[in-house]
Design a protein around this motif. Structure first.
Motif, PDB file in Angstrom:
ATOM      1  N   MET A  51       6.117   1.293  11.356  1.00 12.98           N
ATOM      2  CA  MET A  51       7.028   1.869  10.378  1.00 12.98           C
ATOM      3  C   MET A  51       6.463   3.199   9.905  1.00 12.98           C
ATOM      4  O   MET A  51       5.283   3.478  10.085  1.00 12.98           O
ATOM      5  CB  MET A  51       7.268   0.909   9.205  1.00 12.98           C
ATOM      6  CG  MET A  51       6.062   0.596   8.374  1.00 12.98           C
ATOM      7  SD  MET A  51       6.339  -0.718   7.144  1.00 12.98           S
ATOM      8  CE  MET A  51       7.706  -0.103   6.217  1.00 12.98           C
ATOM      9  N   THR A  52       7.320   4.024   9.335  1.00 18.05           N
ATOM     10  CA  THR A  52       6.903   5.310   8.795  1.00 18.05           C
ATOM     11  C   THR A  52       6.841   5.201   7.281  1.00 18.05           C
ATOM     12  O   THR A  52       7.800   4.769   6.643  1.00 18.05           O
ATOM     13  CB  THR A  52       7.877   6.423   9.218  1.00 18.05           C
ATOM     14  OG1 THR A  52       7.923   6.450  10.644  1.00 18.05           O
ATOM     15  CG2 THR A  52       7.416   7.777   8.702  1.00 18.05           C
ATOM     16  N   VAL A  53       5.688   5.555   6.725  1.00 17.57           N
ATOM     17  CA  VAL A  53       5.475   5.519   5.282  1.00 17.57           C
ATOM     18  C   VAL A  53       5.033   6.912   4.856  1.00 17.57           C
ATOM     19  O   VAL A  53       4.015   7.410   5.330  1.00 17.57           O
ATOM     20  CB  VAL A  53       4.387   4.491   4.903  1.00 17.57           C
ATOM     21  CG1 VAL A  53       4.156   4.467   3.404  1.00 17.57           C
ATOM     22  CG2 VAL A  53       4.752   3.105   5.417  1.00 17.57           C
ATOM     23  N   SER A  54       5.812   7.544   4.013  1.00 13.65           N
ATOM     24  CA  SER A  54       5.512   8.900   3.528  1.00 13.65           C
ATOM     25  C   SER A  54       5.258   9.865   4.687  1.00 13.65           C
ATOM     26  O   SER A  54       4.325  10.662   4.666  1.00 13.65           O
ATOM     27  CB  SER A  54       4.305   8.885   2.591  1.00 13.65           C
ATOM     28  OG  SER A  54       4.537   8.056   1.485  1.00 13.65           O
ATOM     29  N   GLY A  55       6.073   9.749   5.728  1.00 12.70           N
ATOM     30  CA  GLY A  55       5.975  10.654   6.864  1.00 12.70           C
ATOM     31  C   GLY A  55       4.879  10.323   7.858  1.00 12.70           C
ATOM     32  O   GLY A  55       4.679  11.035   8.828  1.00 12.70           O
ATOM     33  N   THR A  56       4.150   9.229   7.636  1.00 12.26           N
ATOM     34  CA  THR A  56       3.060   8.835   8.532  1.00 12.26           C
ATOM     35  C   THR A  56       3.358   7.470   9.137  1.00 12.26           C
ATOM     36  O   THR A  56       3.706   6.533   8.422  1.00 12.26           O
ATOM     37  CB  THR A  56       1.724   8.753   7.748  1.00 12.26           C
ATOM     38  OG1 THR A  56       1.493  10.000   7.121  1.00 12.26           O
ATOM     39  CG2 THR A  56       0.573   8.417   8.664  1.00 12.26           C
ATOM     40  N   LYS A  57       3.197   7.358  10.473  1.00 13.74           N
ATOM     41  CA  LYS A  57       3.411   6.075  11.133  1.00 13.74           C
ATOM     42  C   LYS A  57       2.239   5.148  10.830  1.00 13.74           C
ATOM     43  O   LYS A  57       1.091   5.569  10.787  1.00 13.74           O
ATOM     44  CB  LYS A  57       3.537   6.264  12.643  1.00 13.74           C
ATOM     45  CG  LYS A  57       4.828   6.916  13.038  1.00 13.74           C
ATOM     46  CD  LYS A  57       4.976   6.940  14.540  1.00 13.74           C
ATOM     47  CE  LYS A  57       6.194   7.726  14.906  1.00 13.74           C
ATOM     48  NZ  LYS A  57       7.259   6.935  15.387  1.00 13.74           N
ATOM     49  N   ASP A  58       2.567   3.893  10.608  1.00 11.30           N
ATOM     50  CA  ASP A  58       1.542   2.889  10.318  1.00 11.30           C
ATOM     51  C   ASP A  58       2.024   1.545  10.855  1.00 11.30           C
ATOM     52  O   ASP A  58       3.213   1.323  11.046  1.00 11.30           O
ATOM     53  CB  ASP A  58       1.309   2.796   8.806  1.00 11.30           C
ATOM     54  CG  ASP A  58      -0.045   2.171   8.438  1.00 11.30           C
ATOM     55  OD1 ASP A  58      -0.771   1.712   9.352  1.00 11.30           O
ATOM     56  OD2 ASP A  58      -0.358   2.148   7.242  1.00 11.30           O
ATOM     57  N   TYR A  59       1.077   0.654  11.102  1.00 13.23           N
ATOM     58  CA  TYR A  59       1.426  -0.696  11.528  1.00 13.23           C
ATOM     59  C   TYR A  59       2.043  -1.446  10.351  1.00 13.23           C
ATOM     60  O   TYR A  59       1.513  -1.425   9.243  1.00 13.23           O
ATOM     61  CB  TYR A  59       0.193  -1.446  12.025  1.00 13.23           C
ATOM     62  CG  TYR A  59      -0.344  -0.937  13.331  1.00 13.23           C
ATOM     63  CD1 TYR A  59       0.309  -1.228  14.526  1.00 13.23           C
ATOM     64  CD2 TYR A  59      -1.502  -0.178  13.376  1.00 13.23           C
ATOM     65  CE1 TYR A  59      -0.179  -0.759  15.735  1.00 13.23           C
ATOM     66  CE2 TYR A  59      -1.996   0.283  14.574  1.00 13.23           C
ATOM     67  CZ  TYR A  59      -1.337  -0.009  15.757  1.00 13.23           C
ATOM     68  OH  TYR A  59      -1.824   0.449  16.943  1.00 13.23           O
ATOM     69  N   ALA A  60       3.141  -2.135  10.606  1.00  9.92           N
ATOM     70  CA  ALA A  60       3.864  -2.842   9.546  1.00  9.92           C
ATOM     71  C   ALA A  60       3.005  -3.926   8.908  1.00  9.92           C
ATOM     72  O   ALA A  60       3.060  -4.138   7.696  1.00  9.92           O
ATOM     73  CB  ALA A  60       5.151  -3.442  10.114  1.00  9.92           C
ATOM     74  N   HIS A  61       2.178  -4.620   9.701  1.00  7.94           N
ATOM     75  CA  HIS A  61       1.353  -5.682   9.121  1.00  7.94           C
ATOM     76  C   HIS A  61       0.295  -5.107   8.183  1.00  7.94           C
ATOM     77  O   HIS A  61      -0.051  -5.724   7.177  1.00  7.94           O
ATOM     78  CB  HIS A  61       0.727  -6.565  10.211  1.00  7.94           C
ATOM     79  CG  HIS A  61      -0.305  -5.904  11.058  1.00  7.94           C
ATOM     80  ND1 HIS A  61       0.012  -5.039  12.080  1.00  7.94           N
ATOM     81  CD2 HIS A  61      -1.654  -5.989  11.039  1.00  7.94           C
ATOM     82  CE1 HIS A  61      -1.100  -4.630  12.665  1.00  7.94           C
ATOM     83  NE2 HIS A  61      -2.127  -5.190  12.041  1.00  7.94           N
ATOM     84  N   ARG A  62      -0.199  -3.906   8.470  1.00  7.47           N
ATOM     85  CA  ARG A  62      -1.179  -3.272   7.584  1.00  7.47           C
ATOM     86  C   ARG A  62      -0.527  -2.858   6.263  1.00  7.47           C
ATOM     87  O   ARG A  62      -1.111  -3.017   5.190  1.00  7.47           O
ATOM     88  CB  ARG A  62      -1.820  -2.073   8.275  1.00  7.47           C
ATOM     89  CG  ARG A  62      -2.681  -2.484   9.478  1.00  7.47           C
ATOM     90  CD  ARG A  62      -3.189  -1.280  10.256  1.00  7.47           C
ATOM     91  NE  ARG A  62      -4.060  -0.442   9.470  1.00  7.47           N
ATOM     92  CZ  ARG A  62      -5.370  -0.616   9.324  1.00  7.47           C
ATOM     93  NH1 ARG A  62      -5.963  -1.630   9.936  1.00  7.47           N
ATOM     94  NH2 ARG A  62      -6.089   0.198   8.590  1.00  7.47           N
ATOM     95  N   VAL A  63       0.709  -2.366   6.341  1.00  5.99           N
ATOM     96  CA  VAL A  63       1.450  -2.004   5.125  1.00  5.99           C
ATOM     97  C   VAL A  63       1.685  -3.257   4.282  1.00  5.99           C
ATOM     98  O   VAL A  63       1.448  -3.264   3.070  1.00  5.99           O
ATOM     99  CB  VAL A  63       2.788  -1.311   5.475  1.00  5.99           C
ATOM    100  CG1 VAL A  63       3.635  -1.097   4.234  1.00  5.99           C
ATOM    101  CG2 VAL A  63       2.533   0.010   6.192  1.00  5.99           C
ATOM    102  N   ALA A  64       2.118  -4.343   4.927  1.00  3.33           N
ATOM    103  CA  ALA A  64       2.384  -5.594   4.207  1.00  3.33           C
ATOM    104  C   ALA A  64       1.111  -6.117   3.536  1.00  3.33           C
ATOM    105  O   ALA A  64       1.142  -6.551   2.380  1.00  3.33           O
ATOM    106  CB  ALA A  64       2.945  -6.640   5.171  1.00  3.33           C
ATOM    107  N   TYR A  65      -0.007  -6.053   4.244  1.00  4.02           N
ATOM    108  CA  TYR A  65      -1.276  -6.523   3.670  1.00  4.02           C
ATOM    109  C   TYR A  65      -1.660  -5.697   2.443  1.00  4.02           C
ATOM    110  O   TYR A  65      -2.018  -6.247   1.401  1.00  4.02           O
ATOM    111  CB  TYR A  65      -2.388  -6.458   4.719  1.00  4.02           C
ATOM    112  CG  TYR A  65      -3.715  -6.959   4.178  1.00  4.02           C
ATOM    113  CD1 TYR A  65      -4.047  -8.306   4.268  1.00  4.02           C
ATOM    114  CD2 TYR A  65      -4.599  -6.095   3.548  1.00  4.02           C
ATOM    115  CE1 TYR A  65      -5.237  -8.772   3.747  1.00  4.02           C
ATOM    116  CE2 TYR A  65      -5.791  -6.556   3.023  1.00  4.02           C
ATOM    117  CZ  TYR A  65      -6.111  -7.901   3.126  1.00  4.02           C
ATOM    118  OH  TYR A  65      -7.292  -8.358   2.602  1.00  4.02           O
ATOM    119  N   ARG A  66      -1.580  -4.368   2.567  1.00  5.87           N
ATOM    120  CA  ARG A  66      -1.959  -3.495   1.439  1.00  5.87           C
ATOM    121  C   ARG A  66      -1.060  -3.720   0.235  1.00  5.87           C
ATOM    122  O   ARG A  66      -1.530  -3.671  -0.900  1.00  5.87           O
ATOM    123  CB  ARG A  66      -1.932  -2.034   1.873  1.00  5.87           C
ATOM    124  CG  ARG A  66      -3.112  -1.661   2.761  1.00  5.87           C
ATOM    125  CD  ARG A  66      -3.251  -0.166   2.935  1.00  5.87           C
ATOM    126  NE  ARG A  66      -2.092   0.472   3.521  1.00  5.87           N
ATOM    127  CZ  ARG A  66      -1.939   0.734   4.816  1.00  5.87           C
ATOM    128  NH1 ARG A  66      -2.885   0.431   5.678  1.00  5.87           N
ATOM    129  NH2 ARG A  66      -0.853   1.317   5.243  1.00  5.87           N
TER     130      ARG A  66
END
Length: 133
Positions: A51-66
């Motif tokens: 997924m893209t968060v604030s213009g930066t691609k990131d793994y969705a599971h890492r976003v969910a964990y944070r």
């Protein structure tokens, strides 16, 4: 998923991210203790949600964990305890070293339920070897 945090303006963005995670994941029972939240958005060739968060691609599971637990500890990566790379359930993610993540990986011969069965068994080593290879 439930966001654990305050309701300040800064965290409203996190709440929106959490809503996006919920919208793009499908809660389904898997071969684990609690339901997996399978990512329905873009995936890498290895099956990890992106997924893209604030213009930066990131793994969705890492976003969910944070969002649920805070920052991932330095020097650690997230292990999917359910063994599903497309799962974004933060309760299925554990920070571990890269070495431990590799030891637990999909290419391991024995799974957690196999180890439990071996430990509970009174069988001889020979019988266990025949059963589990």
């Amino acid at each position: 998923m439930e966001y654990v945090g305050d309701t300040s303006d800064t965290n409203r963005a996190n709440a929106r991210l959490l809503a996006r995670l919920d919208r793009l994941s499908n809660v389904t029972q898997a071969d684990y203790e609690t339901p997996c939240h399978f990512w329905q958005g873009t995936k890498t060739p290895r099956g990890y949600g992106m997924m893209t968060v604030s213009g930066t691609k990131d793994y969705a599971h890492r976003v969910a964990y944070r969002l649920r637990h805070g920052q991932i500890p330095e020097g650690k990566c997230l292990d999917h305890l359910c063994r599903r790379t497309d799962c974004v359930n933060p309760e299925h993610l554990e920070p571990v070293t890269q070495a431990e993540n590799c030891r637990r990986g999909l290419n391991t011969k024995l799974k957690a339920h196999d180890v439990a069965a071996i430990r509970a068994s009174g069988d001889t080593q020979r019988a266990l070897a025949r059963r589990f290879g």
